[in-house]
Scaffold this motif. Sequence first.
Motif, mmCIF file in Angstrom:
data_model
loop_
_atom_site.group_PDB
_atom_site.id
_atom_site.type_symbol
_atom_site.label_atom_id
_atom_site.label_comp_id
_atom_site.label_asym_id
_atom_site.label_seq_id
_atom_site.Cartn_x
_atom_site.Cartn_y
_atom_site.Cartn_z
ATOM 1 N N GLY A 86 49.504 44.441 -55.174
ATOM 2 C CA GLY A 86 48.797 43.758 -56.256
ATOM 3 C C GLY A 86 49.683 43.467 -57.443
ATOM 4 N N LEU A 87 50.848 44.091 -57.524
ATOM 5 C CA LEU A 87 51.816 43.819 -58.596
ATOM 6 C C LEU A 87 52.959 43.011 -57.977
ATOM 7 C CD1 LEU A 87 51.887 47.388 -60.184
ATOM 8 C CD2 LEU A 87 50.525 45.416 -60.922
ATOM 9 N N PHE A 88 52.690 41.744 -57.796
ATOM 10 C CA PHE A 88 53.572 40.917 -56.981
ATOM 11 C C PHE A 88 54.998 40.889 -57.519
ATOM 12 C CE2 PHE A 88 55.562 36.786 -56.206
ATOM 13 C CZ PHE A 88 55.627 36.819 -54.827
ATOM 14 N N LEU A 89 55.164 40.682 -58.814
ATOM 15 C CA LEU A 89 56.509 40.548 -59.375
ATOM 16 C C LEU A 89 57.304 41.836 -59.200
ATOM 17 C CD1 LEU A 89 58.523 38.797 -60.845
ATOM 18 C CD2 LEU A 89 57.559 39.575 -63.026
ATOM 19 N N LEU A 90 56.670 42.968 -59.425
ATOM 20 C CA LEU A 90 57.365 44.243 -59.272
ATOM 21 C C LEU A 90 57.736 44.481 -57.803
ATOM 22 C CD1 LEU A 90 58.394 46.759 -60.648
ATOM 23 C CD2 LEU A 90 56.122 47.786 -60.410
ATOM 24 N N ALA A 91 56.836 44.139 -56.886
ATOM 25 C CA ALA A 91 57.136 44.280 -55.461
ATOM 26 C C ALA A 91 58.323 43.401 -55.072
ATOM 27 C CB ALA A 91 55.907 43.917 -54.631
ATOM 28 N N LEU A 93 60.780 42.364 -57.042
ATOM 29 C CA LEU A 93 62.016 42.917 -57.612
ATOM 30 C C LEU A 93 62.507 44.117 -56.797
ATOM 31 C CD1 LEU A 93 61.236 42.679 -61.438
ATOM 32 C CD2 LEU A 93 62.814 41.261 -60.100
ATOM 33 N N LEU A 94 61.586 44.968 -56.368
ATOM 34 C CA LEU A 94 61.974 46.109 -55.538
ATOM 35 C C LEU A 94 62.578 45.648 -54.208
ATOM 36 C CD1 LEU A 94 59.119 48.744 -55.985
ATOM 37 C CD2 LEU A 94 61.553 49.068 -56.454
ATOM 38 N N LEU A 95 61.955 44.641 -53.595
ATOM 39 C CA LEU A 95 62.471 44.118 -52.336
ATOM 40 C C LEU A 95 63.866 43.543 -52.523
ATOM 41 C CD1 LEU A 95 61.909 43.375 -49.328
ATOM 42 C CD2 LEU A 95 61.122 41.153 -50.170
ATOM 43 N N ILE A 96 64.065 42.785 -53.585
ATOM 44 C CA ILE A 96 65.374 42.191 -53.857
ATOM 45 C C ILE A 96 66.433 43.282 -53.996
ATOM 46 C CG2 ILE A 96 66.706 40.987 -55.640
ATOM 47 C CD1 ILE A 96 64.236 39.203 -56.075
ATOM 48 N N ALA A 97 66.109 44.329 -54.757
ATOM 49 C CA ALA A 97 67.077 45.403 -54.971
ATOM 50 C C ALA A 97 67.433 46.103 -53.657
ATOM 51 C CB ALA A 97 66.527 46.408 -55.979
ATOM 52 N N LEU A 98 66.419 46.419 -52.866
ATOM 53 C CA LEU A 98 66.668 47.148 -51.625
ATOM 54 C C LEU A 98 67.447 46.305 -50.618
ATOM 55 C CD1 LEU A 98 63.257 49.004 -51.137
ATOM 56 C CD2 LEU A 98 65.453 49.993 -51.805
ATOM 57 N N VAL A 99 67.103 45.031 -50.509
ATOM 58 C CA VAL A 99 67.793 44.166 -49.548
ATOM 59 C C VAL A 99 69.238 43.936 -49.973
ATOM 60 C CG1 VAL A 99 67.855 41.847 -48.541
ATOM 61 C CG2 VAL A 99 65.682 43.053 -48.758
ATOM 62 N N PHE A 100 69.460 43.707 -51.252
ATOM 63 C CA PHE A 100 70.826 43.463 -51.727
ATOM 64 C C PHE A 100 71.708 44.689 -51.498
ATOM 65 C CE2 PHE A 100 74.149 43.441 -54.971
ATOM 66 C CZ PHE A 100 74.726 42.208 -54.730
#
Length: 718
Positions: A86-91, A93-100
């Motif tokens: 439900g917190l799309f932007l935070l999700a 950002l977390l995905l971007i950090a983990l994938v990078f």
Amino acid sequence: MSSLFAPAEGSRPEVLAGLVHGVAVGCPLLVGVAVGAPESGALACLGTYVAAFTNKGGPRGRRTAGLVVAATVNALAFWAGELVTGLFLLALLLLIALVFLASMGEAVHGTVARLGTMPATALLAGAGQAGTGPAAGRPGYAALLVLAGGLWYATATAVLTPTPRLRGVLADVAGPYREAAHHLARTAAATHRADDTGHARTVAALRRAEAAARTLRGPGGDERLAGLVEPLLHRAAELVDLAAALAWTGAPPEAVRREFTAAAAAAADHLDRTARLLTHPGSAPPSPVPEPALAELTRACDALRARVATGHAPYEVLARAGRQRRLLVRIDAATATARHRAAAVAYASGTRLHPGAAPERGFDAARLRAAMTLDSTTYRHALRITAVSAAVFALVGAVGLPHGEWATLAVLRVLRPQFGATLQRAGQRVAGNLIGGTCAALLIAGVSGPAALAVLLFAVISAGFALRPVNYTFWVIFGTPLVLLLGDVADPGDWQAAFERIGMTVIGSAAALLGGYLLWPTWDHDRLAERTAEAGRAATGYLDTTLDRLVRPHDPARPRPALRADEARRTAEGALAKAWASQRQARTEPGHDPAAVASAAIALEGLAELMEHLGALGAHATPAPPYLPGLAEYGAHAPAALTAKSPQERAAHADAVSDVVDGMRLHLAGLHARRLAELEAHGDDDTPTRRALRAGEPVVVLLATIAECVGRLSRRPW
């Protein structure tokens, strides 16, 4: 299509590892079913599943500690996925950090490389799981189940994974013996062709065996066992080149064809039984003694010699038969020595090994900064996969597609640093999902009850992990039902979800292809010419050192010629393997030049043939090489025919090599004439002329073949 299912070179199913994973991954679901909480068991099973992909092997203690760390990190990522639902932007950002971080891998830290994309997978799974099943209204409960599953996996694999034993190394050492036996069998059956890849497979098996044996000399190794195994590798290397030398002698003369075929087949069988002695010491049947077949071949050669002495057959036919017989005798002697050593080491096959842990890279800010440039393939790939996975996550989230996390997961699994590899992985992923997903839908529709599903999952897990090293498609075929059947535990009978997830996989794979094409692509067809040139230079270096070993075997200024030739050979093999990999990927890439790719393939085939001839020539190296007129000139002109800058210079050097070979042939013709005159009076005597022919003729034949190969390569510069 067949390439999607082709097994990886040198791979074999790991049945024991499959059974261990069947227990380690499937047990939590069985426990959940037994206590009446199958949904909780499925969540714990998910924890074991994501932990399994971080299992990189190694010493038991180091491996278990790494799996505990992975279980903890994956559980935290899963919990974060639940929290940010439900917190799309935070999700995002977390995905971007983990994938990078996962894509940068060892540039960040060794642990990050070992975890890979599993934390990002757990994040997506947590976001898809939030608010459903046993986790509804119980914050953090699902993450605890995932943690428990991961910790169980670490414990179960610590207990169930067998300690490495010497038999595992011996199984790899048996590989070149088995491949050499197949090569000999094809020679015996007259099915060897100029484009036969048997020699390349045999050399690849030898290099794998050498890599496996190096652990015996490394940290925690056993010097005594290394001393037992390494002579087997030396014999294998000798047999690899002897088999190649025999194959390139051509068809046997008709007068000895039957006897040659029988002797070569017996030698192949002897080699194969030696390989079986290494892999199954207690069950290998006694090896037949090939001497009778060799004795028959010797008698046939003696009869042929008598016919030559009376003028009823040309001497060249006798010379070829003699070369083939002598090579078979050497093969028989080397195999007998190898079998004796195999029998000596087989008793120790159950010895436990305790290899030391490979050093793991820590964090180094300077190394990370150096890696974060657009010149770095790793950094470009990290940017690419992060951007594509984030875009797909945002798209499926905005549209509200069901099971959208599968599209993002497909991106993580499919997108590779090179476009050709991405294209291949996309085909494997989609094909595997179609087959596995369809089977899963049928199982979901036809099988009811969590107990039956748990039993099915054990079989699916065991088969999937056993076949995982063989081919990625096989893993996806079994891995897809695994995840879908786990989902069926929480939502029984929802077989339509299987096809929805297949659709998401197709979308994610298409996005990976598009991103790989548009964002900082790395094209193999752009570097094919450079890699072909590198292979050419390395092969020329191997040619130079091999000829130098023949021309100056005792030059004090160039010590250890055999070692230098072996090092040059390994360098050439590595460069050629890289060039072939680029050529295979380049021909699948859009925008490639078909003529350039085909030209590179012809050049690489020529280089592979040249290297096989050089290996065969090395089998004839002796401490006291035979006198051959012009050998020094051959050694000077042959490498120059491949390295000279202008076509005219290359052609001049190639012509000079041909002239030297003509002189050598005239020298042999003179020896033939003298030997022919000796036959009637000294047919069986070991005269100087006979010794000179025995030592020099096979070398001249191979030098002539190499000269032809060099001539062709000199006209096709790389």
